[in-house]
Structures are given as structure tokens and as C-alpha cells.
Design a protein around this motif. Structure first.
Motif, PDB file in Angstrom:
ATOM      1  N   UNK A 323       0.927  -1.289   0.007  1.00  0.00           N
ATOM      2  CA  UNK A 323       0.138   0.033  -0.049  1.00  0.00           C
ATOM      3  C   UNK A 323       1.015   1.253   0.096  1.00  0.00           C
ATOM      4  N   UNK A 324       0.042   2.286   0.332  1.00  0.00           N
ATOM      5  CA  UNK A 324       0.871   3.773   0.480  1.00  0.00           C
ATOM      6  C   UNK A 324       1.025   4.184   1.872  1.00  0.00           C
ATOM      7  N   UNK A 325       2.105   4.748   2.298  1.00  0.00           N
ATOM      8  CA  UNK A 325       2.360   5.381   3.516  1.00  0.00           C
ATOM      9  C   UNK A 325       1.391   6.448   3.689  1.00  0.00           C
ATOM     10  N   UNK A 384      12.786  -5.773  -6.803  1.00  0.00           N
ATOM     11  CA  UNK A 384      12.333  -4.878  -8.078  1.00  0.00           C
ATOM     12  C   UNK A 384      11.100  -4.064  -7.319  1.00  0.00           C
ATOM     13  N   UNK A 385      11.298  -2.801  -6.708  1.00  0.00           N
ATOM     14  CA  UNK A 385      10.339  -2.029  -6.195  1.00  0.00           C
ATOM     15  C   UNK A 385       9.465  -1.322  -7.442  1.00  0.00           C
ATOM     16  N   UNK A 386       8.375  -1.424  -7.769  1.00  0.00           N
ATOM     17  CA  UNK A 386       7.946  -0.769  -8.794  1.00  0.00           C
ATOM     18  C   UNK A 386       7.152   0.743  -8.609  1.00  0.00           C
ATOM     19  N   UNK A 402       6.573   7.882 -18.342  1.00  0.00           N
ATOM     20  CA  UNK A 402       5.801   9.014 -17.849  1.00  0.00           C
ATOM     21  C   UNK A 402       4.348   8.799 -17.470  1.00  0.00           C
ATOM     22  N   UNK A 403       4.061   7.642 -17.618  1.00  0.00           N
ATOM     23  CA  UNK A 403       2.525   7.492 -17.174  1.00  0.00           C
ATOM     24  C   UNK A 403       2.462   6.865 -15.743  1.00  0.00           C
ATOM     25  N   UNK A 404       3.524   6.620 -15.422  1.00  0.00           N
ATOM     26  CA  UNK A 404       3.779   6.163 -13.791  1.00  0.00           C
ATOM     27  C   UNK A 404       4.872   6.954 -13.117  1.00  0.00           C
ATOM     28  N   UNK A 405       4.824   6.867 -11.756  1.00  0.00           N
ATOM     29  CA  UNK A 405       5.977   7.907 -10.933  1.00  0.00           C
ATOM     30  C   UNK A 405       6.141   7.027  -9.890  1.00  0.00           C
ATOM     31  N   UNK A 406       7.346   7.395  -9.280  1.00  0.00           N
ATOM     32  CA  UNK A 406       7.734   6.889  -7.719  1.00  0.00           C
ATOM     33  C   UNK A 406       6.988   8.116  -6.808  1.00  0.00           C
ATOM     34  N   UNK A 407       6.603   7.624  -5.655  1.00  0.00           N
ATOM     35  CA  UNK A 407       6.160   8.440  -4.630  1.00  0.00           C
ATOM     36  C   UNK A 407       7.387   9.135  -4.134  1.00  0.00           C
ATOM     37  N   UNK A 408       7.090  10.248  -3.618  1.00  0.00           N
ATOM     38  CA  UNK A 408       8.397  11.068  -2.829  1.00  0.00           C
ATOM     39  C   UNK A 408       8.944  10.389  -1.618  1.00  0.00           C
ATOM     40  N   UNK A 409       9.702  11.048  -0.916  1.00  0.00           N
ATOM     41  CA  UNK A 409      10.429  10.473   0.248  1.00  0.00           C
ATOM     42  C   UNK A 409       9.503  10.291   1.397  1.00  0.00           C
ATOM     43  N   UNK A 410       8.465  11.024   1.249  1.00  0.00           N
ATOM     44  CA  UNK A 410       7.400  10.661   2.350  1.00  0.00           C
ATOM     45  C   UNK A 410       6.411   9.683   1.936  1.00  0.00           C
ATOM     46  N   UNK A 411       6.236   9.277   1.006  1.00  0.00           N
ATOM     47  CA  UNK A 411       5.351   8.132   0.500  1.00  0.00           C
ATOM     48  C   UNK A 411       4.176   9.084  -0.304  1.00  0.00           C
ATOM     49  N   UNK A 412       4.159  10.078  -0.631  1.00  0.00           N
ATOM     50  CA  UNK A 412       2.984  11.012  -1.437  1.00  0.00           C
ATOM     51  C   UNK A 412       3.413  10.658  -2.797  1.00  0.00           C
ATOM     52  N   UNK A 413       2.333  10.628  -3.761  1.00  0.00           N
ATOM     53  CA  UNK A 413       2.046  10.931  -5.152  1.00  0.00           C
ATOM     54  C   UNK A 413       2.144  12.434  -5.526  1.00  0.00           C
ATOM     55  N   UNK A 416      -1.475  15.345  -9.887  1.00  0.00           N
ATOM     56  CA  UNK A 416      -1.918  14.624 -10.966  1.00  0.00           C
ATOM     57  C   UNK A 416      -1.792  13.205 -11.042  1.00  0.00           C
ATOM     58  N   UNK A 417      -1.301  12.653 -10.091  1.00  0.00           N
ATOM     59  CA  UNK A 417      -0.983  11.331  -9.938  1.00  0.00           C
ATOM     60  C   UNK A 417      -1.668  10.837  -8.554  1.00  0.00           C
ATOM     61  N   UNK A 418      -2.190   9.402  -8.896  1.00  0.00           N
ATOM     62  CA  UNK A 418      -2.952   8.809  -7.737  1.00  0.00           C
ATOM     63  C   UNK A 418      -2.137   7.558  -7.376  1.00  0.00           C
ATOM     64  N   UNK A 419      -2.231   7.090  -5.931  1.00  0.00           N
ATOM     65  CA  UNK A 419      -1.537   5.975  -5.397  1.00  0.00           C
ATOM     66  C   UNK A 419      -2.321   4.563  -5.958  1.00  0.00           C
ATOM     67  N   UNK A 420      -1.575   3.600  -6.326  1.00  0.00           N
ATOM     68  CA  UNK A 420      -1.737   2.364  -6.781  1.00  0.00           C
ATOM     69  C   UNK A 420      -1.116   1.359  -6.081  1.00  0.00           C
ATOM     70  N   UNK A 421      -1.733   0.135  -6.065  1.00  0.00           N
ATOM     71  CA  UNK A 421      -0.967  -1.178  -5.209  1.00  0.00           C
ATOM     72  C   UNK A 421       0.701  -1.049  -5.726  1.00  0.00           C
ATOM     73  N   UNK A 422       1.598  -1.263  -4.957  1.00  0.00           N
ATOM     74  CA  UNK A 422       2.903  -1.040  -5.332  1.00  0.00           C
ATOM     75  C   UNK A 422       3.469  -2.493  -5.450  1.00  0.00           C
TER      76      UNK A 422
END
Length: 478
Positions: A323-325, A384-386, A402-413, A416-422
Motif C-alpha cells: 500500500x501507500x504510506x 524490484x520495487x515498482x 511518464x505514465x507512472x512515477x515513484x512516490x516522494x520520500x514521504x510516500x506521497x504521489x 496529477x498522480x494517484x496511488x496504486x498498489x505497489x
């Protein structure tokens, strides 16, 4: 299944190339002028032995693309694969001692220029083509850290017995077999690519879960590719192109994934996953670089592309969605494609490098650009952590990033991006003590650990994806 199915006489240049390859072993190929001969003076000979290795570095055209119209995509994909083939073929010439330092780079540039023009033309027929593509045709020689006599591996030059060899086989015979085999491979990695994991400091930092975090997980049990689903294709990067990866991939999950797979064919296929997950999970194989004569020693993606040695079957392969932090997660769209890591990171630079190497018992120490030397009883681990943030619209993008991205160091997207199962893949291998391991790679990438990468096509049914999201958001382990 895929549709492709010691007298000082002067010696010819080819003989000099072979001798040079033997001096360098598996470490690389010396960048020596084509007119070198065995009859040179001791001074010239010393210069040759001191020469470093080199590879070919070209701009990654595919990474520069941001918008390719659907109508142009088949032609663009075909020509991007052709660019990869041109670099691979040029590196093979360099490796075989058939490289002319005065003309070969310009010949490669000419080929690339013509192929890039086809990409530009395909896009321009339906949209405004991107600017500056024509500036990406020139390549250069890239020095490596490989030195003469550097055979790579964990500081050991001896051969490692593999399945099929007789116990007690004469060591000298094994060593000669490794030397003979090194003429076919190419070519990395170097000794500097390995590090004793016990000497690495803990370096793992995870964001702390905040209020509203999704703390559950969902696991697909998909096996370890016991059915040996292997091919050198990449349906994400080079759809419709046999040997588009120029290295062998291990697959779990969807049983039919190859270059010619479509969304429809993936949806119809069987799976190795016990929960019915039809997704395609794949990554480059890991090999022991020994005299092992695997079935692909003369095949595309194998020996023809400088990937030689015994393929190691994973000991375990865990496919887990976290999940997301900071928030709940939303469902992935079916057929979402994600690549993590960069297969060309050695020449592209490490901006997109992401795969991690470690050892069981030491997984608070993760390596991006080194292979681990594990203590006895400890297994090699690849992780592999996607990317876990999605733009909410696209199942792929022109550069597949560019259609996906990593969350920032605090875990936030980001905006314009939304969290999906990692997706987190953890793969372990039982590696013979002292063995030289190498991940399969494009030939010119020299099997560097930094080039490791994982690929994923989500083909879960909508029902199974809802189940995964519910498990993650409710804090359960499923």
C-alpha cells in the motif's frame, strides 16, 4: 508461444583479436587499432596489455519520446528495436576485433540516422514530430573499469562446477573451458562490480506510515518458472519484434507472454499463479558465468548476444502488492504496463536505475550498482520495487515511464498522480560459493548490475484487482 521460433611472425588481425580476448577473459574487449600485430615491439605489446576496455554508448532515442500517436506506434516500435539491434551488432564487431576506430562509429551513426528518420516520418504523418531526434544519431566509445586480466566475479578466477559436469573433474580442464567460453561472452562484469555484503553499511530507509495509510498487502503465488518460460523478447518495449531485448527473460504468471502477445491473448492465457492472476511478470535471467553449455549458447538472446553461462532458476520468487504510506490505493487499470530500472543504465546513466541486490540475512543493505558476495549459507536476493503512482489515464506512455512515477520520500504521489498498489518482486538464488554471476543484458551493457530491471503487464481480472485493493486498503495480508 512465440511465432519465431612463439615465433615472432606477423599474425592476421583476427588472430590478434582472439589473443586479446583471452588476455581479457570475461572482463571485456580491448579497444585496439585494427592494424595491430603480434610482431610489435615489447613497448607496443605493453601498451596493448595496459589498454582498458571500451563499449559503445548511444543516446537512448526511446527514452526521449513523450508522445507517439497510436497510428504511428507500430512503425516507431519497430525502428526503436532496429536501433538496439544496430548497437548490439556494432558491439559484436568491436568484441570480435573487427572494429575500425576511424570509420566504424561513423558507419553506425549513418545507420542510426536513417532509422531515426523513419521514426520521425512515422510520427509526422499524423502529428507534429518531436524536435531534436536527428541529433541523437551519434555514438561514442565509453571507457569501462575492466582491466586486462580482470575476469570479474567475487575475486575468484577458478571455474565452478555445474550440473552435468562430473565430480572431481580436473580443475585445469575446467579452467581451460572457462577461457574458451570467455571468447564467446564479452564481456563483463568486472571485479569492481562485486562487493562483500558484510562490508556494506545498512542503508534502507522507508517512509513512516501516516494516518490514512494503506498498510495491507496482496500476494500472487506464481512459482519460480519451473516450466522454463524463457525468451529474449520484450512485449512492452519491442512488441512484435523477436529478440527485441537481446537478453533472456524469466517469466512467471501469464504462460504465453512473448513479443507477439496482445491484451486479448494475455486475457485468454493460462497462468502459473495459484489465484488466477494472468499478469506477466518478467526479468532478465541470472547466470553463473562458467563453461555451462545451456540450450541458448548459440541462440539469439543467449550466446549470440554475449549472454553465456548456466541460467540459474530462482529458489524463490515473491510477487507482492503493498500500500501507500499516506493514503488508500486505487485499482490499476487492466493491461497497465510498468518497467522499473533501466536496461541501458551503464551507458544512459543511473537516473532510472532502480533494481536492488542483496543477500538473505542482510536485506537492510541494498545495492544498486554492485553484485553482492554473500557469506556461506546466504542466498543472493534481487528486489524490484515498482512505481506506485499512476497518472489516472494511460496504461502506457511513449517512453514507458511518464505514465507512472515513484512516490516522494514521504510516500506521497505528485500532483496529477494517484496511488496504486505497489508491486514488489523479491527473487532469491542459491549461488555456488565463489561463482561469478552476471545478469543478462544488452551486449554493450557488459552485464553491469546497474542495468537490472523488471517488467510487468497487469492482466488481473477486475474481480481479482478489486480483491487486491480491498486487502491493501483494509490492512489485511492476503
Amino acid at each position: 508461444m512465440s511465432k519465431k521460433d612463439h615465433k615472432r611472425s606477423r599474425l592476421p588481425n583476427k588472430a590478434v583479436a582472439v589473443m586479446t580476448a583471452l588476455v581479457l577473459g570475461a572482463g571485456g574487449v580491448a579497444f585496439v587499432a585494427a592494424n595491430a600485430s603480434a610482431g610489435n615491439s615489447r613497448q607496443d605489446s605493453a601498451k596493448t596489455e595496459q589498454a582498458g576496455a571500451a563499449t559503445i554508448a548511444c543516446p537512448d532515442v526511446g527514452d526521449k519520446l513523450r508522445d507517439v500517436p497510436a497510428e504511428a506506434k507500430p512503425e516507431v516500435d519497430k525502428n526503436l528495436a532496429q536501433l538496439d539491434a544496430q548497437v548490439a551488432d556494432s558491439y559484436k564487431q568491436l568484441s570480435a576485433g573487427q572494429w575500425n576506430k576511424d570509420t566504424s562509429l561513423s558507419e553506425l551513426q549513418q545507420k542510426r540516422s536513417g532509422t531515426i528518420a523513419k521514426i520521425d516520418d512515422a510520427i509526422s504523418q499524423v502529428a507534429q514530430p518531436p524536435s531534436g531526434l536527428d541529433e541523437l544519431s551519434a555514438c561514442e566509445m565509453k571507457a569501462t573499469d575492466v582491466k586486462p586480466g580482470d575476469t570479474g566475479g567475487g575475486g575468484q578466477d577458478d571455474a565452478v562446477a555445474v550440473e552435468g559436469q562430473q565430480d572431481g573433474q580436473d580443475q585445469a580442464v575446467q579452467n581451460q573451458a572457462v577461457q574458451d567460453q570467455s571468447k564467446k561472452q564479452g564481456k563483463g562484469p568486472s571485479k569492481a562490480d562485486f562487493v562483500d555484503i558484510t562490508k556494506v553499511r545498512p542503508n534502507v530507509v522507508k517512509p513512516r506510515a501516516r494516518a490514512g495509510a494503506s498498510t495491507g498487502s496482496f500476494t500472487s503465488k506464481c512459482g519460480v518458472n519451473a516450466n522454463k518460460h524463457l525468451n529474449p523478447d520484450n512485449v512492452i518495449v519491442a512488441p512484435g519484434v523477436s529478440n527485441g531485448a537481446h537478453h533472456m527473460h524469466d517469466y512467471v504468471g501469464n504462460k504465453t507472454t512473448d513479443a507477439f502477445s496482445t491484451n486479448d491473448s494475455l486475457a485468454r492465457a493460462g497462468t502459473t499463479c495459484s489465484n488466477g492472476d494472468q499478469s506477466a511478470y518478467y526479468w532478465p535471467v541470472l547466470r553463473v558465468q562458467n563453461a555451462g553449455q545451456g540450450p541458448d549458447v548459440n541462440a539469439p538472446g543467449g550466446g549470440q548476444d554475449a549472454n553465456v553461462g548456466t541460467i540459474l532458476q530462482p529458489k524463490t520468487a515473491t510477487i507482492r502488492f503493498d500500500g501507500s504510506a499516506v493514503s488508500r490505493v486505487t485499482a490499476m487499470p487492466r493491461f497497465l504496463r510498468i518497467i522499473t530500472g533501466d536496461a541501458k543504465a551503464f551507458t544512459n546513466g543511473t537516473a532510472n536505475a532502480n533494481a536492488s541486490w542483496s543477500c538473505t540475512g542482510f536485506e537492510n543493505r541494498q545495492l544498486k550498482d554492485k553484485y553482492p558476495i554473500c557469506p556461506r549459507g546466504s542466498d543472493v536476493v534481487r528486489t524490484f520495487t515498482f512505481q506506485s503512482c499512476w497518472d489516472g489515464k494511460n496504461i502506457d506512455s511513449a517512453n514507458h515511464r511518464t505514465h507512472v512515477a515513484f512516490a516522494d520520500r514521504n510516500g506521497a504521489c505528485g500532483k496529477g498522480f494517484k496511488a496504486i498498489p505497489q508491486l514488489v518482486e523479491r527473487i532469491t538464488y542459491s549461488v555456488p560459493q565463489g561463482a561469478r554471476i552476471a545478469v543478462d543484458s544488452f551486449p554493450e551493457q557488459l552485464h553491469k548490475p546497474v542495468t537490472d530491471h523488471g517488467d510487468f503487464v497487469d492482466a488481473m481480472s477486475d474481480r481479482l484487482m478489486r480483491q487486491a485493493v480491498n486487502c491493501v486498503n483494509s490492512g489485511r495480508r492476503c
